[in-house]
Design a protein around this motif. Structure first.
Motif, PDB file in Angstrom:
ATOM      1  N   PHE A  27       1.234  -0.506   0.240  1.00 36.98           N
ATOM      2  CA  PHE A  27      -0.402   0.068   0.257  1.00 36.98           C
ATOM      3  C   PHE A  27       0.982   1.404   0.567  1.00 36.98           C
ATOM      4  O   PHE A  27       0.773   2.104  -0.796  1.00 36.98           O
ATOM      5  CB  PHE A  27      -1.033   0.069   1.214  1.00 36.98           C
ATOM      6  CG  PHE A  27      -1.840   1.245   1.342  1.00 36.98           C
ATOM      7  CD1 PHE A  27      -2.782   1.011   0.499  1.00 36.98           C
ATOM      8  CD2 PHE A  27      -1.759   2.493   1.785  1.00 36.98           C
ATOM      9  CE1 PHE A  27      -4.048   2.044   1.028  1.00 36.98           C
ATOM     10  CE2 PHE A  27      -2.379   3.551   1.275  1.00 36.98           C
ATOM     11  CZ  PHE A  27      -3.648   3.100   0.546  1.00 36.98           C
ATOM     12  N   GLU A  31      -0.226   2.735  -2.690  1.00 34.37           N
ATOM     13  CA  GLU A  31      -1.903   2.817  -3.100  1.00 34.37           C
ATOM     14  C   GLU A  31      -2.950   2.104  -2.682  1.00 34.37           C
ATOM     15  O   GLU A  31      -3.053   2.758  -3.955  1.00 34.37           O
ATOM     16  CB  GLU A  31      -1.618   4.365  -2.916  1.00 34.37           C
ATOM     17  CG  GLU A  31      -1.392   5.401  -2.725  1.00 34.37           C
ATOM     18  CD  GLU A  31      -1.525   6.756  -2.323  1.00 34.37           C
ATOM     19  OE1 GLU A  31      -3.068   6.807  -2.688  1.00 34.37           O
ATOM     20  OE2 GLU A  31      -1.413   7.713  -1.866  1.00 34.37           O
ATOM     21  N   LEU A  32      -2.327   0.471  -3.502  1.00 33.73           N
ATOM     22  CA  LEU A  32      -3.315  -0.574  -3.756  1.00 33.73           C
ATOM     23  C   LEU A  32      -3.691  -0.998  -2.714  1.00 33.73           C
ATOM     24  O   LEU A  32      -2.763  -1.547  -2.004  1.00 33.73           O
ATOM     25  CB  LEU A  32      -2.187  -0.932  -5.366  1.00 33.73           C
ATOM     26  CG  LEU A  32      -3.139  -1.822  -5.277  1.00 33.73           C
ATOM     27  CD1 LEU A  32      -3.944  -2.155  -6.421  1.00 33.73           C
ATOM     28  CD2 LEU A  32      -1.862  -3.069  -5.965  1.00 33.73           C
ATOM     29  N   THR A  33      -5.295  -1.319  -2.619  1.00 33.31           N
ATOM     30  CA  THR A  33      -5.328  -2.282  -1.836  1.00 33.31           C
ATOM     31  C   THR A  33      -5.122  -3.139  -1.940  1.00 33.31           C
ATOM     32  O   THR A  33      -6.248  -3.652  -4.154  1.00 33.31           O
ATOM     33  CB  THR A  33      -6.973  -1.678  -1.246  1.00 33.31           C
ATOM     34  OG1 THR A  33      -7.020  -0.369  -1.354  1.00 33.31           O
ATOM     35  CG2 THR A  33      -7.128  -2.786  -0.283  1.00 33.31           C
ATOM     36  N   LYS A  88      -0.484   2.608 -18.648  1.00 39.53           N
ATOM     37  CA  LYS A  88      -1.117   3.303 -18.805  1.00 39.53           C
ATOM     38  C   LYS A  88      -1.806   3.850 -18.888  1.00 39.53           C
ATOM     39  O   LYS A  88      -3.087   5.461 -18.664  1.00 39.53           O
ATOM     40  CB  LYS A  88      -2.021   2.375 -19.569  1.00 39.53           C
ATOM     41  CG  LYS A  88      -1.999   1.592 -21.429  1.00 39.53           C
ATOM     42  CD  LYS A  88      -3.428   0.886 -21.101  1.00 39.53           C
ATOM     43  CE  LYS A  88      -4.197  -0.283 -20.529  1.00 39.53           C
ATOM     44  NZ  LYS A  88      -4.842  -0.922 -20.865  1.00 39.53           N
ATOM     45  N   ILE A  93      -8.608   2.320  -9.548  1.00 41.68           N
ATOM     46  CA  ILE A  93      -9.661   1.581  -8.177  1.00 41.68           C
ATOM     47  C   ILE A  93     -10.183   0.148  -9.541  1.00 41.68           C
ATOM     48  O   ILE A  93      -9.918  -1.293  -9.207  1.00 41.68           O
ATOM     49  CB  ILE A  93     -10.967   1.788  -8.890  1.00 41.68           C
ATOM     50  CG1 ILE A  93     -12.054   1.429  -8.143  1.00 41.68           C
ATOM     51  CG2 ILE A  93     -11.798   2.040  -9.717  1.00 41.68           C
ATOM     52  CD1 ILE A  93     -11.575   1.177  -6.600  1.00 41.68           C
ATOM     53  N   ALA A  94      -9.325  -0.082 -10.622  1.00 45.32           N
ATOM     54  CA  ALA A  94      -9.177  -0.659 -11.714  1.00 45.32           C
ATOM     55  C   ALA A  94      -7.892  -2.380 -10.574  1.00 45.32           C
ATOM     56  O   ALA A  94      -8.122  -3.307 -11.634  1.00 45.32           O
ATOM     57  CB  ALA A  94      -8.268  -0.319 -13.438  1.00 45.32           C
ATOM     58  N   VAL A  96      -7.161  -2.646  -8.398  1.00 46.30           N
ATOM     59  CA  VAL A  96      -7.732  -3.287  -6.714  1.00 46.30           C
ATOM     60  C   VAL A  96      -8.031  -3.998  -8.116  1.00 46.30           C
ATOM     61  O   VAL A  96      -8.972  -5.625  -6.771  1.00 46.30           O
ATOM     62  CB  VAL A  96      -8.988  -2.140  -5.997  1.00 46.30           C
ATOM     63  CG1 VAL A  96      -9.352  -2.966  -5.176  1.00 46.30           C
ATOM     64  CG2 VAL A  96      -7.428  -1.192  -5.878  1.00 46.30           C
ATOM     65  N   VAL A 235      -2.702   2.509   7.558  1.00 47.89           N
ATOM     66  CA  VAL A 235      -2.055   1.759   6.626  1.00 47.89           C
ATOM     67  C   VAL A 235      -0.722   2.458   6.052  1.00 47.89           C
ATOM     68  O   VAL A 235      -0.860   3.738   6.362  1.00 47.89           O
ATOM     69  CB  VAL A 235      -3.513   2.193   5.198  1.00 47.89           C
ATOM     70  CG1 VAL A 235      -2.724   1.375   4.571  1.00 47.89           C
ATOM     71  CG2 VAL A 235      -4.412   1.315   5.745  1.00 47.89           C
ATOM     72  N   PRO A 280     -10.048   7.246  10.613  1.00 45.34           N
ATOM     73  CA  PRO A 280      -9.782   6.823   9.803  1.00 45.34           C
ATOM     74  C   PRO A 280      -7.900   6.357   9.272  1.00 45.34           C
ATOM     75  O   PRO A 280      -7.833   5.444   8.649  1.00 45.34           O
ATOM     76  CB  PRO A 280     -10.360   7.706   8.756  1.00 45.34           C
ATOM     77  CG  PRO A 280     -11.338   8.572   9.634  1.00 45.34           C
ATOM     78  CD  PRO A 280     -10.976   8.627  10.405  1.00 45.34           C
ATOM     79  N   ALA A 290      -6.987  15.005   0.826  1.00 48.38           N
ATOM     80  CA  ALA A 290      -6.842  14.917  -1.101  1.00 48.38           C
ATOM     81  C   ALA A 290      -6.014  16.069  -1.799  1.00 48.38           C
ATOM     82  O   ALA A 290      -6.452  16.813  -1.395  1.00 48.38           O
ATOM     83  CB  ALA A 290      -7.977  14.623  -1.253  1.00 48.38           C
ATOM     84  N   LYS A 291      -5.172  15.355  -2.804  1.00 41.24           N
ATOM     85  CA  LYS A 291      -4.473  16.163  -3.627  1.00 41.24           C
ATOM     86  C   LYS A 291      -5.853  16.668  -4.588  1.00 41.24           C
ATOM     87  O   LYS A 291      -6.321  15.344  -5.324  1.00 41.24           O
ATOM     88  CB  LYS A 291      -2.956  15.324  -4.130  1.00 41.24           C
ATOM     89  CG  LYS A 291      -2.294  15.727  -3.632  1.00 41.24           C
ATOM     90  CD  LYS A 291      -0.716  14.233  -3.886  1.00 41.24           C
ATOM     91  CE  LYS A 291      -0.249  14.028  -2.762  1.00 41.24           C
ATOM     92  NZ  LYS A 291       0.512  12.933  -3.305  1.00 41.24           N
ATOM     93  N   VAL A 292      -5.718  17.933  -5.123  1.00 38.41           N
ATOM     94  CA  VAL A 292      -6.678  18.287  -6.225  1.00 38.41           C
ATOM     95  C   VAL A 292      -5.192  18.684  -7.175  1.00 38.41           C
ATOM     96  O   VAL A 292      -4.524  19.059  -7.282  1.00 38.41           O
ATOM     97  CB  VAL A 292      -7.442  19.701  -5.990  1.00 38.41           C
ATOM     98  CG1 VAL A 292      -8.856  19.917  -6.321  1.00 38.41           C
ATOM     99  CG2 VAL A 292      -7.968  18.959  -3.980  1.00 38.41           C
TER     100      VAL A 292
END
Lengths: 292, 351
Positions: A27, A31-33, A88, A93-94, A96, A235, A280, A290-292
């Protein structure tokens, strides 16, 4: 009785900690679950069992082949699916979903090749036990705890003291900056996967020996417990994953002992949901913006 | 080639829909094999589930891994009301929908403020907790023994006991859920969902209440899944925790993702195909056994590994086309394009 529960909880908790460390490392850099941890866990146990049968009970060689083999499967998962997706620039989420798919593939392969029934697993460290007050500590429990502790120390040293570890932390902080500094980010990520998967396989084998059986059904529960342990500790934090895993093991064993063993697995989920709602960032984690 | 097909589909969308409806209505009158009928009915149940998940994953852009929980809650509510309290079918149906929707809200209230990865984990945990409760609350759910003898569905005093009448019932449920989802996604609410999917921070900056819309989406999706569960309970007349949760969430997810994110026809296509493929593999392995005994080990592997399909579909789809086979096809947009091209051609001809 209570002391005994604590010892059992500590044993099982240290194995959760092992898997959670692997999860947290992955992670951290991606940053992958990773939903496939539970599958690597059972794969490790099954492979050890298979090689042990093939080599007439030589546990140590079988164990070594099994954890390295499982680690390679994890590295392969990264190489075959996750790296092309990073190239790519696919949404997180892909990736995950890809790990979910991979976990499903491993579980079903295990069902085909090792059977649907629960397999007995020999305990080769059934050499004795120590009485301490009213409680009984088996040698296997001590071995599990020591192995977990040693691995945690080695990993912490590796992550915080070596050059490879520095590269890992750099990748975790900022992938593109790390790449500009001449770090081969892809190799670091694949290596992280290898280590994370290897830890899951070690934990899987040790627990299979501890409960003297292994079955495919364990996979999803272990994945969830890993999340719970990692999230509880925060995490991405290695000490957090250790503390989270051990705390989870303790709470779970105590609840199973004093309330109801049917809901044993539910404890992890309840802890998970409560932590995510109220804190959390976990015990040791830092709040991220969160980065914008 | 692909562009031509899509354009032809866009031009004749209504005709295609009518043909699909006609095929669906006429099918049980022509084919009567009960084995195939069972597979088709399961395919339709999963179509409903896949459409409901598409609402969350395809339109709102959130990944949930506990969709089977709503399905099983719907099934258990219907089964318990029908067997313990002898409620009529319509009443259990409505109650199952209400309960699933309520649980959607209960799950959403604390968790929908979480971001992508965590939401996937929490919903997975919710699915597991639901399964454990179904397994352990013996007095209510009879645990692993399951609930037998659930009465067949009946409407206005007429019992729908034949497979054909059940088929028409689930077809009606499917059509209703298509209409509901279609109308939602083509409304202001649907556009809000898409805005949240596109960029949640930008959406929030435009004054969209993220939490409220996510909650709405969740409860709607849970409700539709609950209805599918209620139908399943009455259709099968027996339910137990394993048949409702083991891998079902992943299965629904792979159907939705393969068919196409944000595409209703895609969801139906994915559900029907992925229900049929494992059965085809089974048929193939039986044929192999019939053909020659030496193929037996291969046939065994084939029949036992048919569930791997779902895993492979997930991995291959995210690698090759992450929005699914029919995802990203916007028929309205195609029609608009065609109109503009025609007008441009006309103008060129006038000049």
């Amino acid at each position: 009785m209570f002391f005994q529960q604590m010892i059992n909880g500590l044993t099982i908790g240290s194995t959760y900690a092992l898997v959670a460390i692997g999860f947290s490392m992955v992670f951290g850099v991606l940053e992958l679950t990773n939903f496939a941890n539970g599958s690597f866990y059972i794969l490790g146990a099954y492979l050890t069992l298979t090689f042990m049968n093939a080599m007439r009970g030589n546990f140590y060689v079988a164990f070594a082949i099994s954890i390295i083999g499982t680690g390679l499967v994890g590295a392969l998962m990264d190489r075959l699916t996750l790296r092309p997706m990073r190239k790519k620039g696919a949404p997180g989420i892909a990736a995950v979903i890809a790990t979910i798919g991979f976990s499903e593939i491993i579980n079903n392969f295990a069902l085909v090749f090792f059977g649907t029934e629960t397999k007995p697993f020999p305990n080769i460290f059934k050499v004795g036990k120590i009485r301490l007050g009213g409680a009984i500590i088996t040698y296997l429990q001590i071995i599990i705890f020591v192995v977990a502790l040693v691995l945690m120390l080695v990993l912490s040293l590796m992550v915080y003291k070596t050059k490879v570890g520095k590269a890992m932390r750099a990748t975790a902080q900022n992938t593109s900056a790390a790449r500009l500094m001449g770090i081969n980010v892809n190799h670091i990520i694949t290596l992280t996967f290898f280590i994370g998967t290897l830890l899951a396989a070690v934990a899987g084998t040790l627990v299979a020996m501890y409960v003297e059986s292994v079955s495919v059904g364990l996979a999803s529960a272990i994945s969830m417990k890993t999340f719970a342990a990692a999230v509880l500790g925060g995490v991405g934090s290695l000490p957090g994953a250790m503390v989270g895993g051990i705390l989870l093991g303790l709470v779970e064993t105590i609840v199973a002992g004093y309330i109801s063993s049917g809901y044993r697995d539910a404890i992890a989920f309840i802890i998970l949901i409560l932590v995510l709602i109220f804190r959390p960032a976990g015990l040791f984690g830092q709040k991220t913006q969160a980065k914008v | 080639m692909k562009k031509k097909l899509v354009r032809a589909w866009a031009r004749h969308e209504r005709l295609v829909n009518l043909i699909a409806l006609a095929v669906a209505v006429l099918y049980p009158l022509v084919f009567t094999s009960p084995y195939v009928m069972n597979i088709v009915i399961m395919g339709l149940i999963f179509s409903v589930l896949s459409i409901s998940l598409n609402l969350i994953t395809g339109y709102l852009g959130q990944v949930t891994l506990g969709h089977a929980a709503f399905y099983s809650i719907g099934a258990y509510v219907a089964a318990i009301l029908a067997t313990k309290f002898q409620w009529s079918f319509l009443a259990t149906f409505v109650c199952a929908a209400a309960f699933s929707s309520l649980f959607g809200i209960l799950l959403g209230l604390p968790t929908l403020r979480l971001s992508g990865n965590y939401l996937a984990i929490v919903t997975m945990a919710f699915g597991e907790i639901t399964r454990l409760i179904e397994l352990n609350w013996m007095s209510l759910t009879r645990g692993p023994m399951g609930i037998p003898a659930i009465p067949a569905p009946s409407l206005f005093g007429v019992e729908l006991s034949t497979p054909r009448s059940k088929y028409y019932l689930i077809l009606i449920v499917l059509i209703l859920s298509i209409i509901v989802v279609h109308n939602i996604v083509n409304s202001r609410t649907g556009r809000t969902f898409l805005a949240i999917k596109g960029d949640s921070i930008a959406a929030e900056a435009m004054g969209i209440n993220l939490f409220r819309y996510k909650l709405l989406c969740f409860s709607l999706s849970a409700m539709i899944a609950g209805v599918a569960g209620a139908f399943y309970a009455h259709y099968m007349s027996f339910i137990d925790p394993t048949s409702l949760s083991a891998g079902v969430s992943t299965r629904i997810l792979s159907m939705t993702i393969m068919g196409g994110l944000g595409s209703i026809p895609g969801s139906i296509f994915g559900a029907l195909t992925l229900t049929a493929v494992p059965e085809l593999l089974r048929a193939l392995s039986e044929a192999m056994l019939h053909w020659s005994d030496s193929l037996a080990p291969m046939a065994r592997v084939l029949v036992e590994s048919r569930q791997i399909v779902y895993g492979f579909i997930l991995v291959v789809m995210v690698l090759v086309k992450s929005d699914g086979l029919l995802g990203g096809i916007n028929l309205k947009y195609e029609r608009q394009n065609m109109r503009m091209e025609e007008e441009a051609e006309k103008e060129a001809a006038e000049k």
